[in-house]
Motif scaffolding. Structure first.
Motif, PDB file in Angstrom:
ATOM      1  N   ALA A 101      59.404  12.076  27.521  1.00 11.73           N
ATOM      2  CA  ALA A 101      58.832  11.352  28.660  1.00 11.73           C
ATOM      3  C   ALA A 101      57.343  11.074  28.438  1.00 11.73           C
ATOM      4  O   ALA A 101      56.851   9.982  28.751  1.00 11.73           O
ATOM      5  CB  ALA A 101      59.043  12.147  29.951  1.00 11.73           C
ATOM      6  N   ILE A 102      56.644  12.036  27.890  1.00  9.04           N
ATOM      7  CA  ILE A 102      55.213  11.851  27.599  1.00  9.04           C
ATOM      8  C   ILE A 102      55.039  10.711  26.591  1.00  9.04           C
ATOM      9  O   ILE A 102      54.206   9.821  26.784  1.00  9.04           O
ATOM     10  CB  ILE A 102      54.581  13.158  27.073  1.00  9.04           C
ATOM     11  N   CYS A 103      55.823  10.720  25.532  1.00 10.71           N
ATOM     12  CA  CYS A 103      55.730   9.659  24.517  1.00 10.71           C
ATOM     13  C   CYS A 103      56.060   8.302  25.107  1.00 10.71           C
ATOM     14  O   CYS A 103      55.374   7.317  24.826  1.00 10.71           O
ATOM     15  CB  CYS A 103      56.651   9.964  23.334  1.00 10.71           C
ATOM     16  N   ASP A 104      57.093   8.262  25.941  1.00 12.35           N
ATOM     17  CA  ASP A 104      57.460   6.994  26.587  1.00 12.35           C
ATOM     18  C   ASP A 104      56.310   6.485  27.452  1.00 12.35           C
ATOM     19  O   ASP A 104      56.013   5.294  27.454  1.00 12.35           O
ATOM     20  CB  ASP A 104      58.720   7.160  27.439  1.00 12.35           C
ATOM     21  N   GLU A 105      55.682   7.388  28.184  1.00 15.47           N
ATOM     22  CA  GLU A 105      54.550   7.013  29.040  1.00 15.47           C
ATOM     23  C   GLU A 105      53.367   6.500  28.230  1.00 15.47           C
ATOM     24  O   GLU A 105      52.750   5.501  28.576  1.00 15.47           O
ATOM     25  CB  GLU A 105      54.084   8.235  29.833  1.00 15.47           C
ATOM     26  N   LEU A 106      53.049   7.215  27.167  1.00 16.77           N
ATOM     27  CA  LEU A 106      51.859   6.881  26.387  1.00 16.77           C
ATOM     28  C   LEU A 106      52.061   5.674  25.477  1.00 16.77           C
ATOM     29  O   LEU A 106      51.133   4.885  25.275  1.00 16.77           O
ATOM     30  CB  LEU A 106      51.416   8.082  25.548  1.00 16.77           C
ATOM     31  N   PHE A 107      53.250   5.533  24.925  1.00 19.28           N
ATOM     32  CA  PHE A 107      53.471   4.495  23.918  1.00 19.28           C
ATOM     33  C   PHE A 107      54.403   3.378  24.377  1.00 19.28           C
ATOM     34  O   PHE A 107      54.600   2.408  23.662  1.00 19.28           O
ATOM     35  CB  PHE A 107      53.994   5.119  22.622  1.00 19.28           C
ATOM     36  N   GLY A 108      54.970   3.517  25.566  1.00 23.16           N
ATOM     37  CA  GLY A 108      55.835   2.479  26.099  1.00 23.16           C
ATOM     38  C   GLY A 108      55.019   1.210  26.364  1.00 23.16           C
ATOM     39  O   GLY A 108      53.825   1.265  26.645  1.00 23.16           O
ATOM     40  N   SER A 111      54.684  -3.298  21.491  1.00 20.29           N
ATOM     41  CA  SER A 111      55.732  -3.871  20.647  1.00 20.29           C
ATOM     42  C   SER A 111      55.923  -2.976  19.421  1.00 20.29           C
ATOM     43  O   SER A 111      55.042  -2.187  19.071  1.00 20.29           O
ATOM     44  CB  SER A 111      55.344  -5.279  20.194  1.00 20.29           C
ATOM     45  N   GLN A 112      57.054  -3.134  18.768  1.00 22.01           N
ATOM     46  CA  GLN A 112      57.307  -2.358  17.553  1.00 22.01           C
ATOM     47  C   GLN A 112      56.263  -2.687  16.496  1.00 22.01           C
ATOM     48  O   GLN A 112      55.822  -1.809  15.764  1.00 22.01           O
ATOM     49  CB  GLN A 112      58.720  -2.622  17.020  1.00 22.01           C
ATOM     50  N   GLU A 113      55.854  -3.932  16.425  1.00 17.60           N
ATOM     51  CA  GLU A 113      54.828  -4.337  15.466  1.00 17.60           C
ATOM     52  C   GLU A 113      53.503  -3.618  15.745  1.00 17.60           C
ATOM     53  O   GLU A 113      52.839  -3.136  14.817  1.00 17.60           O
ATOM     54  CB  GLU A 113      54.622  -5.850  15.510  1.00 17.60           C
ATOM     55  N   GLU A 114      53.134  -3.522  17.005  1.00 17.96           N
ATOM     56  CA  GLU A 114      51.895  -2.816  17.371  1.00 17.96           C
ATOM     57  C   GLU A 114      51.991  -1.332  17.009  1.00 17.96           C
ATOM     58  O   GLU A 114      51.050  -0.758  16.452  1.00 17.96           O
ATOM     59  CB  GLU A 114      51.614  -2.971  18.872  1.00 17.96           C
ATOM     60  N   LEU A 115      53.133  -0.730  17.316  1.00 11.71           N
ATOM     61  CA  LEU A 115      53.324   0.683  16.982  1.00 11.71           C
ATOM     62  C   LEU A 115      53.288   0.897  15.476  1.00 11.71           C
ATOM     63  O   LEU A 115      52.695   1.869  14.996  1.00 11.71           O
ATOM     64  CB  LEU A 115      54.641   1.196  17.572  1.00 11.71           C
ATOM     65  N   ASN A 116      53.909   0.005  14.719  1.00 10.62           N
ATOM     66  CA  ASN A 116      53.898   0.114  13.258  1.00 10.62           C
ATOM     67  C   ASN A 116      52.478   0.014  12.709  1.00 10.62           C
ATOM     68  O   ASN A 116      52.105   0.738  11.780  1.00 10.62           O
ATOM     69  CB  ASN A 116      54.776  -0.962  12.624  1.00 10.62           C
ATOM     70  N   THR A 117      51.671  -0.867  13.285  1.00 11.24           N
ATOM     71  CA  THR A 117      50.283  -1.029  12.844  1.00 11.24           C
ATOM     72  C   THR A 117      49.480   0.235  13.111  1.00 11.24           C
ATOM     73  O   THR A 117      48.743   0.721  12.247  1.00 11.24           O
ATOM     74  CB  THR A 117      49.634  -2.242  13.550  1.00 11.24           C
ATOM     75  N   VAL A 118      49.641   0.790  14.304  1.00 12.89           N
ATOM     76  CA  VAL A 118      48.933   2.024  14.657  1.00 12.89           C
ATOM     77  C   VAL A 118      49.379   3.166  13.745  1.00 12.89           C
ATOM     78  O   VAL A 118      48.553   3.935  13.236  1.00 12.89           O
ATOM     79  CB  VAL A 118      49.147   2.396  16.136  1.00 12.89           C
ATOM     80  N   PHE A 119      50.688   3.268  13.512  1.00 12.03           N
ATOM     81  CA  PHE A 119      51.226   4.320  12.657  1.00 12.03           C
ATOM     82  C   PHE A 119      50.663   4.215  11.240  1.00 12.03           C
ATOM     83  O   PHE A 119      50.239   5.210  10.654  1.00 12.03           O
ATOM     84  CB  PHE A 119      52.761   4.238  12.633  1.00 12.03           C
ATOM     85  N   LYS A 120      50.631   2.998  10.707  1.00 11.05           N
ATOM     86  CA  LYS A 120      50.088   2.788   9.358  1.00 11.05           C
ATOM     87  C   LYS A 120      48.612   3.169   9.306  1.00 11.05           C
ATOM     88  O   LYS A 120      48.156   3.824   8.367  1.00 11.05           O
ATOM     89  CB  LYS A 120      50.280   1.338   8.925  1.00 11.05           C
ATOM     90  N   PHE A 121      47.877   2.789  10.321  1.00 14.20           N
ATOM     91  CA  PHE A 121      46.459   3.143  10.408  1.00 14.20           C
ATOM     92  C   PHE A 121      46.290   4.666  10.418  1.00 14.20           C
ATOM     93  O   PHE A 121      45.479   5.215   9.667  1.00 14.20           O
ATOM     94  CB  PHE A 121      45.848   2.527  11.677  1.00 14.20           C
ATOM     95  N   GLN A 122      47.057   5.343  11.257  1.00 11.62           N
ATOM     96  CA  GLN A 122      46.953   6.798  11.360  1.00 11.62           C
ATOM     97  C   GLN A 122      47.313   7.478  10.034  1.00 11.62           C
ATOM     98  O   GLN A 122      46.639   8.412   9.610  1.00 11.62           O
ATOM     99  CB  GLN A 122      47.852   7.322  12.480  1.00 11.62           C
ATOM    100  N   GLN A 123      48.377   6.999   9.397  1.00 10.48           N
ATOM    101  CA  GLN A 123      48.768   7.564   8.102  1.00 10.48           C
ATOM    102  C   GLN A 123      47.646   7.414   7.075  1.00 10.48           C
ATOM    103  O   GLN A 123      47.353   8.343   6.325  1.00 10.48           O
ATOM    104  CB  GLN A 123      50.032   6.885   7.569  1.00 10.48           C
ATOM    105  N   THR A 124      47.024   6.260   7.033  1.00  9.45           N
ATOM    106  CA  THR A 124      45.944   5.997   6.088  1.00  9.45           C
ATOM    107  C   THR A 124      44.755   6.916   6.352  1.00  9.45           C
ATOM    108  O   THR A 124      44.181   7.486   5.416  1.00  9.45           O
ATOM    109  CB  THR A 124      45.512   4.515   6.154  1.00  9.45           C
ATOM    110  N   VAL A 125      44.389   7.070   7.605  1.00  7.48           N
ATOM    111  CA  VAL A 125      43.259   7.943   7.954  1.00  7.48           C
ATOM    112  C   VAL A 125      43.562   9.386   7.559  1.00  7.48           C
ATOM    113  O   VAL A 125      42.708  10.071   6.976  1.00  7.48           O
ATOM    114  CB  VAL A 125      42.918   7.833   9.458  1.00  7.48           C
ATOM    115  N   ILE A 126      44.771   9.843   7.825  1.00  3.52           N
ATOM    116  CA  ILE A 126      45.156  11.212   7.450  1.00  3.52           C
ATOM    117  C   ILE A 126      45.090  11.389   5.938  1.00  3.52           C
ATOM    118  O   ILE A 126      44.534  12.380   5.438  1.00  3.52           O
ATOM    119  CB  ILE A 126      46.559  11.550   7.989  1.00  3.52           C
ATOM    120  N   GLU A 127      45.638  10.449   5.190  1.00  3.07           N
ATOM    121  CA  GLU A 127      45.612  10.531   3.728  1.00  3.07           C
ATOM    122  C   GLU A 127      44.179  10.564   3.201  1.00  3.07           C
ATOM    123  O   GLU A 127      43.856  11.336   2.300  1.00  3.07           O
ATOM    124  CB  GLU A 127      46.383   9.361   3.119  1.00  3.07           C
TER     125      GLU A 127
END
Length: 141
Positions: A101-108, A111-127
């Protein structure tokens, strides 16, 4: 801004998991243990990617609250297996639904494209952070 995001999410998750008698960090560990039917401490440390002392402190609190027990491994008495208790198994599904429910609230609403972009950004920063940490530690030795 990343710090503000992290702090805000942590606070919100802590408030939502308080009804289970847990912090968000404890809830995340507890779900991992319960979903896997028990894990050894080194697996848990790898999962959360934090220090052994932080994992140990969290486990001590979870043991004290009656959510997990520690069992000595038969083949290596230096290693401990973290096992969910009946109390943990009773709250597991509700806790999981709370996190969903928290994830749905925060990330609902993204778009899938927006989520993919954020995920890629986060992965890059972590690496980059991990690489920077490793390089820094090697040069300091």
């Amino acid at each position: 801004m990343n710090k503000d995001i992290s702090i805000s999410i942590d606070k919100y998750m802590d408030i939502r998991t308080e009804k289970f008698g847990l912090t968000a960090a404890q809830g995340i560990l507890l779900l991992y243990v319960a979903d896997n039917g028990g894990v050894n401490v080194s697996q848990l440390k790898k999962f959360v990617d934090t220090s052994k002392s932080t994992v140990s402190a969290t486990l001590k609190r979870l043991c004290g609250k009656g959510f997990v027990t520690l069992e000595t491994l038969a083949d290596d008495n230096r290693q401990k297996k973290v096992v969910p208790t009946e109390k943990a198994l009773r709250v597991k599904n509700s806790l999981s639904r709370e996190f969903t429910a928290i994830c749905d609230e925060l990330f609902g609403g993204f778009s899938q494209e927006e989520l993919n972009t954020v995920f890629k950004f986060q992965q890059t920063v972590i690496e980059r952070a991990r690489s920077g940490f490793k390089n820094y530690m090697e040069t300091e030795e």
